[in-house]
Each structure stands twice: as C-alpha cells, then as structure tokens.
Scaffold this active site. Structure first.
Site, short mmCIF file in Angstrom:
data_model
loop_
_atom_site.label_atom_id
_atom_site.label_comp_id
_atom_site.label_asym_id
_atom_site.label_seq_id
_atom_site.Cartn_x
_atom_site.Cartn_y
_atom_site.Cartn_z
CE LYS A 13 25.28 -26.50 66.33
NZ LYS A 13 24.70 -27.47 65.07
NE ARG A 88 31.08 -31.01 66.72
CZ ARG A 88 31.56 -31.33 65.60
NH1 ARG A 88 31.59 -32.25 64.96
NH2 ARG A 88 31.73 -30.10 64.68
NE ARG A 127 23.13 -25.49 53.03
CZ ARG A 127 23.79 -25.70 54.21
NH1 ARG A 127 23.16 -24.90 55.23
NH2 ARG A 127 24.68 -26.76 54.45
NE ARG A 156 28.38 -27.52 52.33
CZ ARG A 156 28.47 -27.39 53.35
NH1 ARG A 156 29.15 -26.43 53.75
NH2 ARG A 156 27.95 -28.19 54.14
NE ARG A 167 26.34 -32.87 58.67
CZ ARG A 167 26.24 -31.73 57.97
NH1 ARG A 167 25.57 -31.43 56.89
NH2 ARG A 167 26.50 -30.51 58.73
#
Length: 215
Positions: A13, A88, A127, A156, A167
């Site tokens: 997004k 959300r 990642r 991260r 999530r």
C-alpha cells in the site's frame, strides 16, 4: 479524488500510494505522520493527541478523524488524498464517512490490494533494510541493494514469519470487515497485488481514470 488503499501489512500500500501521489498530485495521508505533525503544530486537536500519547494511551478515533479533517483543509490536499492505513475498523470507516459528508466530500474509490497470506510472509520474512537508502527489500543479489547498490543492510526485528502472521491475524479480524462496508457503497475494487509493482500501479491507474471519467 479521495482514495482509501486497503490490504494486508506488507501488501504494498505504501509503495503504491507514493506512486499515485507522484502521478496525480494527491496527498498520501499516513495517520502516524499526521499525528506527529498535529502535536508539533500545537493545534487544539494536536494538544488533545499529545495529552493522550504522553499518558501512553491509544489515540481515539475521534481525535484521528479530527486530525484528518484538519489535514485535508490544507492547500496541498485540494487535488485529493490517499488514505493509507486508515480506516482500520468499521467504526473508523463510519466516522470518516460522516466527517467527509459534513464537508460535502466522499470516498471515490476504496481499493484493496489483495495478496495471499503465504506470499506476504514470504515477502517479509528475512527482508532487509538498506542502511544507505532505507529501502525495504530482499536483494536480488546477495549483499547489494537493488536501488542504490549499497552493501550494508539492517534486519528489522519484526520481519519474521511469526510476527508477520500475528499482524495478518489482526488484519483479518479487525480490518477485513471494512471491505463489505465499501462494497455496499459501490466504491470497492480489488487489484491483484501478486503482480509486479509496475503492473499493480497500472491496475490502480485504470481504476482512478475510470472514476475520473465516470466509467
């Protein structure tokens, strides 16, 4: 043009919102950025947000919607905006709709970038962030950033499969019910987020052009 981009975390997004911002002169609205700016500006609603945040509490929907209301009144938002990360929940979507209605505005298109959970996990697990240009990606060539060709990467701590699936679970429970909310209003469209970035952008531009021409 007033857009809402929907989709799972890691679905692209933010990347696509930036491309549409550059293409159409729309303002990408991130709730986190807007909250920080409102607090720094010292406006009445910014002071309310600061008080809540300093107490370690979650900022209420009415404060967030109030901050969005202030932000879209600024000159750079006259061409329109892209909401990325808000709403959300259905309650937030309701509150946003009411605020816009009071200003004789509406959401022209709510676009879901649809990506299967397993692909999201595969994209994000492992990642890395380039220490030079801050680009998130898994390098095509080990040890070399695809964007700036730098060789220093940061991992991260939340970019792991367990955290990503957690999530995604929150997304499906809280955010996915927004889809029928916008579908009932006739503004929901789904694009295939599994395609290359440029192809996803093409799909989004087709939707926007269709809205602009009333097709």
């Amino acid at each position: 043009m007033h857009l809402v981009l929907l989709g799972p975390p890691g679905g692209g997004k933010g990347t696509q919102a930036k491309k549409l911002q550059d293409e159409y002169g729309l303002v990408q609205l991130s709730t986190g950025d807007m909250l920080r700016a409102a607090v720094a500006s010292g406006t009445e609603i910014g002071k309310r947000a600061k008080d809540v945040m300093e107490k370690g509490q979650l900022v209420s929907d009415d404060i967030v919607v109030g901050i969005i209301a202030e932000r879209i009144e600024q000159p750079d938002a006259k061409k329109g905006f892209i909401l990325d990360g808000f709403p959300r929940t259905v309650a937030q979507a309701d509150a946003l709709e009411e605020m816009l209605k009071q200003r004789k505005l509406k959401i022209d298109a709510a676009i879901e970038i649809r990506v299967p959970d397993d692909l999201i996990v595969a994209r994000i697990d492992g990642r890395f962030t380039c220490a030079r240009c801050d680009h998130f990606h898994r390098p095509k060539v080990d040890g070399r950033c695809d964007v700036c060709r730098g060789g220093d990467f940061i991992r991260r701590p939340d970019d792991n499969a367990a955290t990503v699936r957690a999530r995604l679970g929150v997304y499906h429970q809280q955010t996915a019910p927004i889809l029928p909310f916008y579908e009932e209003r006739g503004v929901l469209t789904v694009v295939d987020g599994t395609l290359p970035i440029a192809k996803v952008t093409e799909q989004l531009k087709e939707i926007i052009e269709g809205v602009k021409t009333g097709v």
